[in-house]
Design a protein around this motif. Structure first.
Motif, PDB file in Angstrom:
ATOM      1  N   GLN A 145      27.099 -35.777   2.438  1.00 25.32           N
ATOM      2  CA  GLN A 145      27.359 -35.809   0.998  1.00 25.32           C
ATOM      3  C   GLN A 145      27.842 -34.446   0.504  1.00 25.32           C
ATOM      4  N   LEU A 146      27.191 -33.384   0.981  1.00 28.58           N
ATOM      5  CA  LEU A 146      27.587 -32.036   0.569  1.00 28.58           C
ATOM      6  C   LEU A 146      28.988 -31.701   1.067  1.00 28.58           C
ATOM      7  N   ARG A 147      29.296 -32.131   2.279  1.00 30.56           N
ATOM      8  CA  ARG A 147      30.647 -31.903   2.811  1.00 30.56           C
ATOM      9  C   ARG A 147      31.685 -32.602   1.942  1.00 30.56           C
ATOM     10  N   GLU A 148      31.403 -33.844   1.551  1.00 32.03           N
ATOM     11  CA  GLU A 148      32.316 -34.595   0.688  1.00 32.03           C
ATOM     12  C   GLU A 148      32.502 -33.906  -0.665  1.00 32.03           C
ATOM     13  N   GLU A 149      31.380 -33.495  -1.276  1.00 38.78           N
ATOM     14  CA  GLU A 149      31.451 -32.791  -2.556  1.00 38.78           C
ATOM     15  C   GLU A 149      32.285 -31.529  -2.436  1.00 38.78           C
ATOM     16  N   ASN A 150      32.074 -30.814  -1.332  1.00 31.83           N
ATOM     17  CA  ASN A 150      32.813 -29.562  -1.123  1.00 31.83           C
ATOM     18  C   ASN A 150      34.298 -29.832  -0.900  1.00 31.83           C
ATOM     19  N   LYS A 151      34.614 -30.908  -0.217  1.00 34.30           N
ATOM     20  CA  LYS A 151      36.002 -31.280   0.020  1.00 34.30           C
ATOM     21  C   LYS A 151      36.699 -31.566  -1.310  1.00 34.30           C
ATOM     22  N   ASP A 152      35.979 -32.256  -2.222  1.00 32.23           N
ATOM     23  CA  ASP A 152      36.537 -32.577  -3.530  1.00 32.23           C
ATOM     24  C   ASP A 152      36.792 -31.335  -4.378  1.00 32.23           C
ATOM     25  N   GLU A 153      35.965 -30.294  -4.179  1.00 34.78           N
ATOM     26  CA  GLU A 153      36.108 -29.063  -4.953  1.00 34.78           C
ATOM     27  C   GLU A 153      37.313 -28.248  -4.495  1.00 34.78           C
ATOM     28  N   ASN A 154      37.711 -28.428  -3.249  1.00 33.65           N
ATOM     29  CA  ASN A 154      38.830 -27.621  -2.703  1.00 33.65           C
ATOM     30  C   ASN A 154      40.136 -28.289  -2.837  1.00 33.65           C
TER      31      ASN A 154
END
Length: 162
Positions: free
Chosen positions: A153-162
């Motif tokens: 989930q954190l990886r996905e959130e981080n991907k969306d931020e970049n």
């Protein structure tokens, strides 16, 4: 050679905190908040600006556990290995974290500086054991599988931020 960004950042922090030797801890906290660790250049520059020896600055930075001289990830994962968590199987969670993040022996931070994994003696949430925190958010009754889900989930959130 001193990086201009670090110099300007430290100057700004000193200006907001005051150039007093008594402000050194709060200045170090602000530097760490900005960089997620204490860069050597920043400590050396701070030493000259506050007229404090480098050894004293490093002594303060290494005395307090919350300071880090090594870069830390965006997400700081603290896994409890206190008695309650340990008997409820915190070690398999730690192993799952290390495996999922591809952390080698002695490595705590991922190469992309996204995650840092630390083992702590107690997080004060024994009733929720096994427990881990991610940037101070508490996750209780964890399993290796639920831990990997949170990482994803954190990886996905981080991907969306970049």
């Amino acid at each position: 050679m001193l990086d201009l960004e670090i110099k300007e950042s430290v100057d700004s922090i000193i200006k907001s905190r005051g150039a007093e030797q008594s402000s050194v801890i709060s200045i170090l906290q602000d530097i760490q908040t900005q960089y997620r660790y204490l860069p050597e250049e920043a400590l050396d520059y701070l030493s000259t600006q506050l007229d404090i020896s480098s050894s004293k600055i490093y002594g303060i930075a290494t005395f307090y556990e919350f300071f880090s001289l090594e870069p830390k990830g965006k997400y700081i994962i603290k896994i409890c290995d206190g008695t309650a968590c340990h008997v409820r199987k915190s070690i398999p969670i730690l192993n799952a974290l290390r495996k999922e993040l591809d952390l080698k022996e002695g490595q705590n931070t991922t190469d992309d500086l996204l995650f840092t994994v630390e083992t702590v003696s107690c997080l004060g949430a024994c009733g929720l054991a096994p427990v881990l925190t991610i940037n101070d958010k508490v996750y209780g009754s964890m399993t290796p599988d639920s831990t990997v889900e949170v990482l994803n989930q954190l990886r996905e959130e981080n991907k969306d931020e970049n």
